[in-house]
Design a protein around this motif. Structure first.
Motif, PDB file in Angstrom:
ATOM      1  N   MET A   1       0.820  -1.275   0.071  1.00 26.65           N
ATOM      2  CA  MET A   1      -0.156   0.047  -0.075  1.00 26.65           C
ATOM      3  C   MET A   1       0.758   1.305  -0.002  1.00 26.65           C
ATOM      4  O   MET A   1       0.545   2.206  -0.769  1.00 26.65           O
ATOM      5  N   LEU A   2       1.895   1.269   0.863  1.00 31.47           N
ATOM      6  CA  LEU A   2       2.868   2.403   0.687  1.00 31.47           C
ATOM      7  C   LEU A   2       3.543   2.540  -0.759  1.00 31.47           C
ATOM      8  O   LEU A   2       3.489   3.753  -1.063  1.00 31.47           O
ATOM      9  N   VAL A   3       3.993   1.362  -1.243  1.00 36.93           N
ATOM     10  CA  VAL A   3       4.462   1.575  -2.614  1.00 36.93           C
ATOM     11  C   VAL A   3       3.772   2.208  -3.571  1.00 36.93           C
ATOM     12  O   VAL A   3       3.902   2.940  -4.038  1.00 36.93           O
ATOM     13  N   ALA A   4       2.474   1.608  -3.667  1.00 39.22           N
ATOM     14  CA  ALA A   4       1.469   1.972  -4.497  1.00 39.22           C
ATOM     15  C   ALA A   4       1.019   3.444  -4.202  1.00 39.22           C
ATOM     16  O   ALA A   4       0.514   4.293  -5.350  1.00 39.22           O
TER      17      ALA A   4
ATOM     18  N   PRO B   1       3.282   6.902  -7.409  1.00 39.93           N
ATOM     19  CA  PRO B   1       2.823   7.770  -8.406  1.00 39.93           C
ATOM     20  C   PRO B   1       3.108   9.193  -7.982  1.00 39.93           C
ATOM     21  O   PRO B   1       3.412  10.327  -8.546  1.00 39.93           O
ATOM     22  N   VAL B   2       3.204   9.345  -6.472  1.00 36.94           N
ATOM     23  CA  VAL B   2       3.449  10.827  -6.066  1.00 36.94           C
ATOM     24  C   VAL B   2       4.919  11.316  -6.515  1.00 36.94           C
ATOM     25  O   VAL B   2       5.147  12.425  -6.704  1.00 36.94           O
TER      26      VAL B   2
ATOM     27  N   LEU C   1       4.748  12.273  -9.828  1.00 37.67           N
ATOM     28  CA  LEU C   1       4.562  13.591 -10.259  1.00 37.67           C
ATOM     29  C   LEU C   1       5.180  14.763  -9.834  1.00 37.67           C
ATOM     30  O   LEU C   1       5.492  15.562 -10.358  1.00 37.67           O
ATOM     31  N   ILE C   2       6.079  14.535  -8.445  1.00 39.48           N
ATOM     32  CA  ILE C   2       6.740  15.482  -8.260  1.00 39.48           C
ATOM     33  C   ILE C   2       7.714  15.631  -9.137  1.00 39.48           C
ATOM     34  O   ILE C   2       8.290  16.753  -9.412  1.00 39.48           O
ATOM     35  N   LYS C   3       8.448  14.764  -9.886  1.00 44.07           N
ATOM     36  CA  LYS C   3       9.661  14.700 -10.873  1.00 44.07           C
ATOM     37  C   LYS C   3       9.168  15.634 -11.955  1.00 44.07           C
ATOM     38  O   LYS C   3       9.947  16.232 -12.668  1.00 44.07           O
ATOM     39  N   GLN C   4       7.729  15.409 -12.329  1.00 44.42           N
ATOM     40  CA  GLN C   4       7.436  16.098 -13.598  1.00 44.42           C
ATOM     41  C   GLN C   4       7.192  17.398 -13.115  1.00 44.42           C
ATOM     42  O   GLN C   4       7.505  18.461 -14.299  1.00 44.42           O
ATOM     43  N   GLU C   5       6.652  17.881 -12.249  1.00 46.16           N
ATOM     44  CA  GLU C   5       6.613  19.242 -11.749  1.00 46.16           C
ATOM     45  C   GLU C   5       7.825  19.954 -11.556  1.00 46.16           C
ATOM     46  O   GLU C   5       7.972  21.184 -12.062  1.00 46.16           O
TER      47      GLU C   5
END
Length: 102
Positions: A13-16, A20-21, A24-28
């Motif tokens: 659950m932590l990995v999932a 994605p977060v 998203l942080i790398k894209q931003e």
């Protein structure tokens, strides 16, 4: 055995949630870096344009591996310089700066 299953489900659950977060942080981060570098490049080009040219100009450049279209035009008494590009999320972005000709 039950403890192992509970621990594995918590880890999954932590990995999932974290992956994605993190993506998203790398894209931003890349978007912000591109935007900052493009504004700096546009500023430098606007300064050169203000000092050396008076006619409308458009050119394509590559800034930080991103294709950018830079346009200069006369708007009232100001020179308007705009940069347009597609960001990492394939969204169009545009930033404009203004300057007074010499």
């Amino acid at each position: 055995m039950i403890e192992v299953l509970v621990a594995m489900s918590i880890i999954l659950m932590l990995v999932a949630t974290i992956i994605p977060v993190d993506t998203l942080i790398k894209q931003e981060r890349k978007n912000l870096q591109d935007r900052r570098l493009i504004v700096l490049y546009l500023h430098d080009e606007l300064q050169q344009f203000l000092n050396h040219s008076t006619k409308q100009q458009e050119k394509e450049v590559v800034v930080n591996e991103t294709e950018v279209t830079i346009m200069f035009s006369l708007e009232n008494e100001y020179i308007k310089g705009c940069a347009s590009w597609e960001n990492v999320k394939n969204r169009s972005e545009q930033i404009c700066l203004y300057g007074l000709p010499n």
